[in-house]
Design an enzyme around this catalytic site. Structure first.
Site, PDB file in Angstrom:
ATOM      1  N   LYS A  26       0.800  -1.316   0.113  1.00 37.19           N
ATOM      2  CA  LYS A  26       0.003  -0.184   0.188  1.00 37.19           C
ATOM      3  C   LYS A  26       0.775   1.326  -0.111  1.00 37.19           C
ATOM      4  O   LYS A  26       0.751   2.254  -0.856  1.00 37.19           O
ATOM      5  CB  LYS A  26      -0.924   0.007   1.364  1.00 37.19           C
ATOM      6  N   ARG A  96      -3.971   2.663   8.581  1.00 33.19           N
ATOM      7  CA  ARG A  96      -4.068   1.371   7.766  1.00 33.19           C
ATOM      8  C   ARG A  96      -2.804   0.643   7.674  1.00 33.19           C
ATOM      9  O   ARG A  96      -1.772   1.029   7.761  1.00 33.19           O
ATOM     10  CB  ARG A  96      -4.493   1.469   6.205  1.00 33.19           C
ATOM     11  N   GLY A 105      -8.416  -7.838   4.180  1.00 33.71           N
ATOM     12  CA  GLY A 105      -9.202  -7.726   5.387  1.00 33.71           C
ATOM     13  C   GLY A 105      -8.505  -8.432   6.329  1.00 33.71           C
ATOM     14  O   GLY A 105      -9.252  -8.712   7.369  1.00 33.71           O
ATOM     15  N   MET A 107      -5.889  -7.478   8.290  1.00 32.55           N
ATOM     16  CA  MET A 107      -5.212  -6.691   9.532  1.00 32.55           C
ATOM     17  C   MET A 107      -6.092  -5.590   9.599  1.00 32.55           C
ATOM     18  O   MET A 107      -7.119  -5.272   8.730  1.00 32.55           O
ATOM     19  CB  MET A 107      -3.836  -6.489   8.785  1.00 32.55           C
ATOM     20  N   ARG A 340      -3.291  -1.609  -6.326  1.00 38.48           N
ATOM     21  CA  ARG A 340      -2.477  -2.730  -5.967  1.00 38.48           C
ATOM     22  C   ARG A 340      -3.061  -3.829  -7.065  1.00 38.48           C
ATOM     23  O   ARG A 340      -4.114  -3.538  -7.641  1.00 38.48           O
ATOM     24  CB  ARG A 340      -2.785  -3.557  -4.668  1.00 38.48           C
ATOM     25  N   HIS A 456     -15.446  -8.930   1.481  1.00 36.24           N
ATOM     26  CA  HIS A 456     -14.594  -9.651   2.040  1.00 36.24           C
ATOM     27  C   HIS A 456     -14.675 -11.137   1.332  1.00 36.24           C
ATOM     28  O   HIS A 456     -13.816 -11.654   0.943  1.00 36.24           O
ATOM     29  CB  HIS A 456     -14.663  -9.587   3.472  1.00 36.24           C
ATOM     30  N   ARG A 562       1.887 -47.305  -9.231  1.00 29.58           N
ATOM     31  CA  ARG A 562       2.145 -48.019  -8.100  1.00 29.58           C
ATOM     32  C   ARG A 562       1.281 -49.385  -8.307  1.00 29.58           C
ATOM     33  O   ARG A 562       0.049 -49.390  -8.046  1.00 29.58           O
ATOM     34  CB  ARG A 562       1.400 -47.305  -6.583  1.00 29.58           C
ATOM     35  N   ARG A 618       6.387 -49.236 -10.653  1.00 29.02           N
ATOM     36  CA  ARG A 618       7.245 -49.544  -9.431  1.00 29.02           C
ATOM     37  C   ARG A 618       6.834 -51.076  -9.030  1.00 29.02           C
ATOM     38  O   ARG A 618       5.504 -51.056  -8.775  1.00 29.02           O
ATOM     39  CB  ARG A 618       6.947 -48.333  -8.302  1.00 29.02           C
ATOM     40  N   GLU A 746      14.939 -43.164  -1.788  1.00 32.86           N
ATOM     41  CA  GLU A 746      14.017 -42.779  -0.662  1.00 32.86           C
ATOM     42  C   GLU A 746      14.547 -42.997   0.641  1.00 32.86           C
ATOM     43  O   GLU A 746      13.922 -42.831   1.719  1.00 32.86           O
ATOM     44  CB  GLU A 746      12.521 -43.436  -0.890  1.00 32.86           C
ATOM     45  N   SER A 765      14.601 -41.990  -9.489  1.00 32.41           N
ATOM     46  CA  SER A 765      13.291 -41.441  -9.267  1.00 32.41           C
ATOM     47  C   SER A 765      13.312 -41.121  -7.578  1.00 32.41           C
ATOM     48  O   SER A 765      13.210 -42.016  -6.815  1.00 32.41           O
ATOM     49  CB  SER A 765      12.048 -42.308  -9.611  1.00 32.41           C
ATOM     50  N   GLY A 767      11.937 -40.617  -4.589  1.00 33.24           N
ATOM     51  CA  GLY A 767      10.421 -40.858  -3.756  1.00 33.24           C
ATOM     52  C   GLY A 767      10.449 -39.869  -2.641  1.00 33.24           C
ATOM     53  O   GLY A 767      10.720 -40.346  -1.257  1.00 33.24           O
ATOM     54  N   THR A 768      10.191 -38.490  -2.808  1.00 30.46           N
ATOM     55  CA  THR A 768      10.399 -37.605  -1.671  1.00 30.46           C
ATOM     56  C   THR A 768       9.264 -37.784  -0.708  1.00 30.46           C
ATOM     57  O   THR A 768       9.612 -37.187   0.541  1.00 30.46           O
ATOM     58  CB  THR A 768      10.291 -36.338  -2.180  1.00 30.46           C
ATOM     59  N   ASN A 769       8.361 -38.563  -0.495  1.00 34.44           N
ATOM     60  CA  ASN A 769       7.349 -38.802   0.309  1.00 34.44           C
ATOM     61  C   ASN A 769       8.300 -39.665   1.498  1.00 34.44           C
ATOM     62  O   ASN A 769       8.372 -39.188   2.649  1.00 34.44           O
ATOM     63  CB  ASN A 769       6.094 -39.773   0.106  1.00 34.44           C
ATOM     64  N   ASP A 770       8.750 -40.731   1.360  1.00 30.00           N
ATOM     65  CA  ASP A 770       9.569 -41.636   1.991  1.00 30.00           C
ATOM     66  C   ASP A 770      10.806 -40.846   2.388  1.00 30.00           C
ATOM     67  O   ASP A 770      11.483 -40.978   3.354  1.00 30.00           O
ATOM     68  CB  ASP A 770       9.496 -42.832   1.546  1.00 30.00           C
ATOM     69  N   CYS A 832       8.895 -38.159  -8.004  1.00 31.25           N
ATOM     70  CA  CYS A 832       7.753 -38.612  -8.140  1.00 31.25           C
ATOM     71  C   CYS A 832       6.653 -38.904  -6.965  1.00 31.25           C
ATOM     72  O   CYS A 832       5.860 -39.372  -6.658  1.00 31.25           O
ATOM     73  CB  CYS A 832       7.655 -40.133  -8.438  1.00 31.25           C
ATOM     74  N   TYR A 852      12.676 -34.591 -15.064  1.00 26.17           N
ATOM     75  CA  TYR A 852      11.301 -34.337 -14.962  1.00 26.17           C
ATOM     76  C   TYR A 852      10.778 -34.408 -13.726  1.00 26.17           C
ATOM     77  O   TYR A 852      11.443 -34.728 -12.733  1.00 26.17           O
ATOM     78  CB  TYR A 852      10.676 -35.600 -15.951  1.00 26.17           C
TER      79      TYR A 852
END
Length: 888
Positions: A26, A96, A105, A107, A340, A456, A562, A618, A746, A765, A767-770, A832, A852
């Site tokens: 602002k 403000r 809305g 703050m 803005r 709002h 999977r 897999r 992983e 590949s 396996g970023t979850n594990d 993946c 990829y």
């Protein structure tokens, strides 16, 4: 000496648009508008550095701040020819917030500051309008009492409502000056009763109370929630803007409004917004009065409308983006209070970007960077079936596009609770306020009985991608009986309704949906994105239907199929359980033979859809206990179907139980213990690939992925098994096909020894979850009990299962990339996990040089755009350093 305060106005402006981090959005834009010669009321900005100091020093201010504020206030007095606190010609100001990114809305704001029992008389005399002066005073007490002194605004409204009942009047404009005087007295009594101290009469005390309230609002629950949803760092802080007041409520030659330089819902190049004659700004957005569309201003106030058109043109050409502006007309003179970059729907963002490229305002690269990749999610899900019957019970304003069905929730807390229980919810409110932000985020859609297109509810819903119908005035909500009335219809909390935010319709019950049609602006943006991005985008899919959706969304193959998901089919689970319960290799092979043909058919269907694109499959990964019967009825049924004694089934179940199954007998460990499982799967993959090529005439490109490798010897042994099986299949079929074998990275040890593992792998590949679970020592299933608290307390800035932990887990990936390519320069590298569809994680993948990313089907377009944005930013040198560099 540090400069804590920067002035803006016609006489002197010290900031500009490049100082957003210091002055907030602002403040920097007010300074920029003043520099452009637009009519901006003079004021000053207290910087975000003061906010940082305020929280670092026990909510105290720098010693020299007060002096800088006093000097800047004196400059406003000079410019306006008024004095702060002067009974004859009082200077009134607004206070403000102003964070570096828009938080509509979230703050606090205080208007008409400087009024007291003396200055209100001066304002009345000067304006020659006693009613206006006392109305302004009551507004100030109401706003200041709520924001600064903690008195609930509903208590103030109740006083006004009671006065109108007593006087038998229905509208605020019917209240005369003496009425407002009486209400002001009641307000003061309320404040003293509720706050335990009188309302401040000294304008100086009022000013510093408001400044502190705005800084304190940075840490209110609603602001914290909004920042968490929109990934805004707490460390940014907010600025405070103090600006001389101009009044849109001094008579019929005054007005106030909010407008967008283009339509924020559709992106059409039209001046779009709302205004009210004889009103203050909060009247437009609060839904207290129904505003007029901007098109009506062209008839009612043509001179002001033309001036606003000129401002619109100047601002768009200068900022090269759609602007959200606030304005006030005082005594037929236009003032600009804010500009803005406007919040917009995803469809609008695409339309505006492509149009601005056509108009020569921006480049294709700028257009791609301007669109929030996550916002595309709004366009990628089913919409209401236009042919379905609709019982439309009422209509409101089409405030945010899209459609949703769900059960009625009447409070934000209720919506959040129901959503956590897996329910689809429509939040139904008279009007929303910033305190409702958590419920709005949890709900599928939002319905309000009051408010307009810039209320709002509308602004926040568009930013969140939630459909919204606002201002459905025929609806009446009875909170006591938890009932919603409209026309002849009566609904209860928990009943199903559907809202169409594009048409403004409220519909009884559930409505069927149809798949989105992606063309036009979407297709143009995707084409530009594909031209810019370096990385391929694949999908995670294991069914023909999901594969087709992903192909339609532009997936370039499958990065994770999977196979275990295929085994849960009711027609197959019995054979899987028989395989697990087999006491010897022969019985196990008999069970596996039952699975071979279904597996082969699964893979054939996927290869057909992917038609010459790579498919990474897999091999079986989860622990065996996931397939076992658990309920007593299932145990009895399995024992009967398999001919095994129930007691033996229970003994076998007990023997297979693991203390920590996610780190137990799963993944490649299963393949080494029971090699016949992986042999069956490899055979099914290769036979399906050959059949696809021979019978269907479509080339298959199978990539066989071995999971949970921790040491290179595991991969080496299983690769030999797979190659032996392949040779047998090729001999039987009398032909060969190309295939590759790789592994998931992983586990931390696999990442650290990737140079050894790469000797046996054609691809990695991640396996970023594990890898996140094992790298951080967190259970994804259990971390929900404390991760939200970590984020609230600032221990973690983001959920590491949603956005990749670049500094920790990212460093493991970077090491694996470096070591893997050192051994095998042409090794293919991808990701993946769920992070493959997260734009921030995709930016990391670009920086580290992966080939990829792979994500769920509906996130493929998001990943395509995010990958393009990452490529552009990398070329421009804007991407952050990767993990090791960041730590050095």
């Amino acid at each position: 000496m540090t400069q804590w305060v920067y002035r803006f106005g016609e006489d002197k402006t010290e900031g500009n648009a490049s100082m957003r981090n210091l002055l907030g959005g602002k403040g920097c834009n007010l300074a920029e508008m003043a520099s452009l010669g637009l009519p901006v009321p003079p004021g000053f900005t207290i910087t975000t550095e003061v906010c940082e100091y305020y929280y670092a020093n026990g909510q105290e201010y720098p010693q020299d701040l007060k002096d800088q504020v006093s000097k800047s206030l004196a400059e406003i007095e000079k410019a306006m020819d008024r004095k702060f606190g002067d009974p004859a010609k009082p200077l009134l100001v607004s206070v403000r917030s102003g964070a570096r990114v828009s938080m509509p809305g979230m703050m606090d704001t205080v208007l008409n500051l400087g009024l007291n029992d003396e200055t209100v008389e001066g304002l009345a005399k000067e304006s020659n309008d006693e009613r206006f002066a006392w109305d302004s005073y009551r507004r100030f007490i109401q706003m200041y009492g709520d924001v600064v002194m903690g008195v609930d605004h509903h208590n103030f409204e109740e006083i006004i409502d009671q006065y109108k009942r007593d006087e038998d009047i229905s509208e605020d404009p019917e209240i005369l000056a003496n009425g407002w005087k009486e209400i002001v007295a009641s307000y003061k009594e309320l404040v003293e009763d509720e706050a335990g101290k009188p309302f401040p009469n000294d304008p100086e005390d009022q000013l510093w109370g408001a400044i502190s309230a705005v800084f304190s609002s940075w840490m209110t629950p609603r602001a914290v929630t909004y920042r968490r949803i929109h990934h805004i760092p707490e460390s940014w802080g907010t600025a405070v803007n103090v600006q001389s007041m101009v009044f849109g409520n001094m008579g019929d030659d005054c007005a106030t409004g909010v407008a967008f330089t283009r339509n924020p819902s559709t992106g059409v190049n039209e001046f779009y917004g709302e205004y009210l004659v004889n009103a203050q700004g909060e009247d437009v957005v609060a839904g207290i009065r129904t505003p007029h569309p901007m098109s009506q201003m062209q008839r009612d106030i043509p001179d002001i409308y033309q001036q606003l058109l000129d401002v619109r043109d100047k601002l768009e050409k200068h900022f090269k983006d759609m602007q959200d502006i606030e304005f006030t007309v005082e005594k037929s003179r236009l003032f600009m209070l804010q500009t803005r970059n406007g919040k917009r729907s995803a469809a609008s963002a695409l339309r505006i970007s492509t149009d601005m490229v056509s108009e020569g305002l921006i480049s294709k690269e700028e257009a791609l960077l301007r669109i929030e990749a996550r916002a595309l999610d709004q366009l990628l899900h089913p919409a209401l079936d236009p042919d379905a019957e609709r019982d439309v019970i009422t209509k409101g304003l089409p405030a945010s596009p899209g459609a949703a069905s769900g059960i009625i929730a009447l409070t934000a807390d209720e919506a959040e609770t129901l959503a956590k229980d897996g329910q689809d919810v429509i939040l139904v409110r008279t009007e929303t306020s910033p305190e409702d932000i958590h419920g709005m985020h949890a709900a599928r859609g939002i319905l309000t009985t009051r408010g307009g297109m810039t209320s709002h509810a509308a602004v926040v819903a568009r930013g969140m991608g939630r459909p919204c119908v606002a201002g459905a005035g025929e609806i009446r909500i009875d909170m006591q009986s938890r009932t919603v009335f409209t026309g002849d219809s009566t609904l209860k909390a928990g009943d199903h309704i559907t809202i169409d935010g594009s048409a403004g319709e409220v519909i009884k019950g559930k409505i069927p949906t149809r798949q989105p049609e992606l063309s036009g602006d979407f297709a143009t943006i995707m084409q530009w994105a594909d031209q810019e991005r370096r990385m391929d985008v694949r999908t995670n899919a294991e069914t023909q239907a999901d594969s087709k959706v992903a192909r339609d969304f532009g997936a370039q193959g499958i990065g994770l199929c999977r196979t275990e998901h295929m085994f849960f089919d009711p027609d197959r689970i019995q054979a899987v359980r028989e395989m697990i319960f087999a006491e010897n290799k022969t019985d196990r092979q008999t069970a596996l033979d039952k699975l071979l043909e279904p597996q082969r058919q699964d893979f054939l269907e996927i290869f057909e859809v992917m038609e010459g694109l790579p498919v990474t499959i897999r091999l079986l990964d989860p622990p065996l206990h996931e397939f076992l019967p658990r309920e007593e009825e299932d145990i009895i049924q399995f024992a009967k179907a398999s001919g095994i004694d129930e007691d033996n089934v229970r003994r076998r179940l007990a023997s297979l139980e693991e203390v920590n199954p996610m780190l137990g007998h799963r993944g490649c460990r299963l393949g080494l213990s029971y090699p016949e499982i992986y042999r069956m799967q490899v055979r099914a993959i290769l036979e399906a690939a050959i059949e696809c090529d021979e019978k269907v005439g479509k080339q298959a490109i199978p990539e066989i992925m071995i999971p949970l490798v921790m040491i290179d010897n595991e991969l080496a042994a299983l690769k030999r098994e797979a190659e032996d099986t392949a040779e047998k299949v090729f001999a039987e079929k009398g032909r060969k096909i190309e295939y590759t074998i790789g592994t998931m990275i992983e586990l931390p040890r696999a990442a650290l020894t990737a140079d050894d593992i790469a000797r046996h792998a054609d691809f990695f590949s991640f396996g970023t979850n594990d890898l996140t679970q094992t790298g951080l020592g967190l259970s994804r299933d259990d971390a929900g009990m404390f991760l939200p608290h970590y984020i609230e307390q600032g221990i973690l800035s983001r959920d590491p299962f949603e956005t990749l932990d670049a500094k920790g887990v990212g460093q493991l990936i970077e090491i694996a990339v470096e070591k893997g390519r050192k051994t095998k320069p042409d090794i293919k590298l991808g990701i993946c996990g769920e992070h493959g569809g997260d734009p921030d994680s995709i930016a990391f993948c670009e920086k580290v040089g992966l080939n990829y990313v792979s994500c769920s089907p509906y996130r493929v377009p998001i990943a395509r755009l995010a990958a393009a944005q990452a490529s552009i930013r990398e070329r421009q040198g804007q991407l952050k350093p990767v993990a090791k560099a960041a730590n050095s």
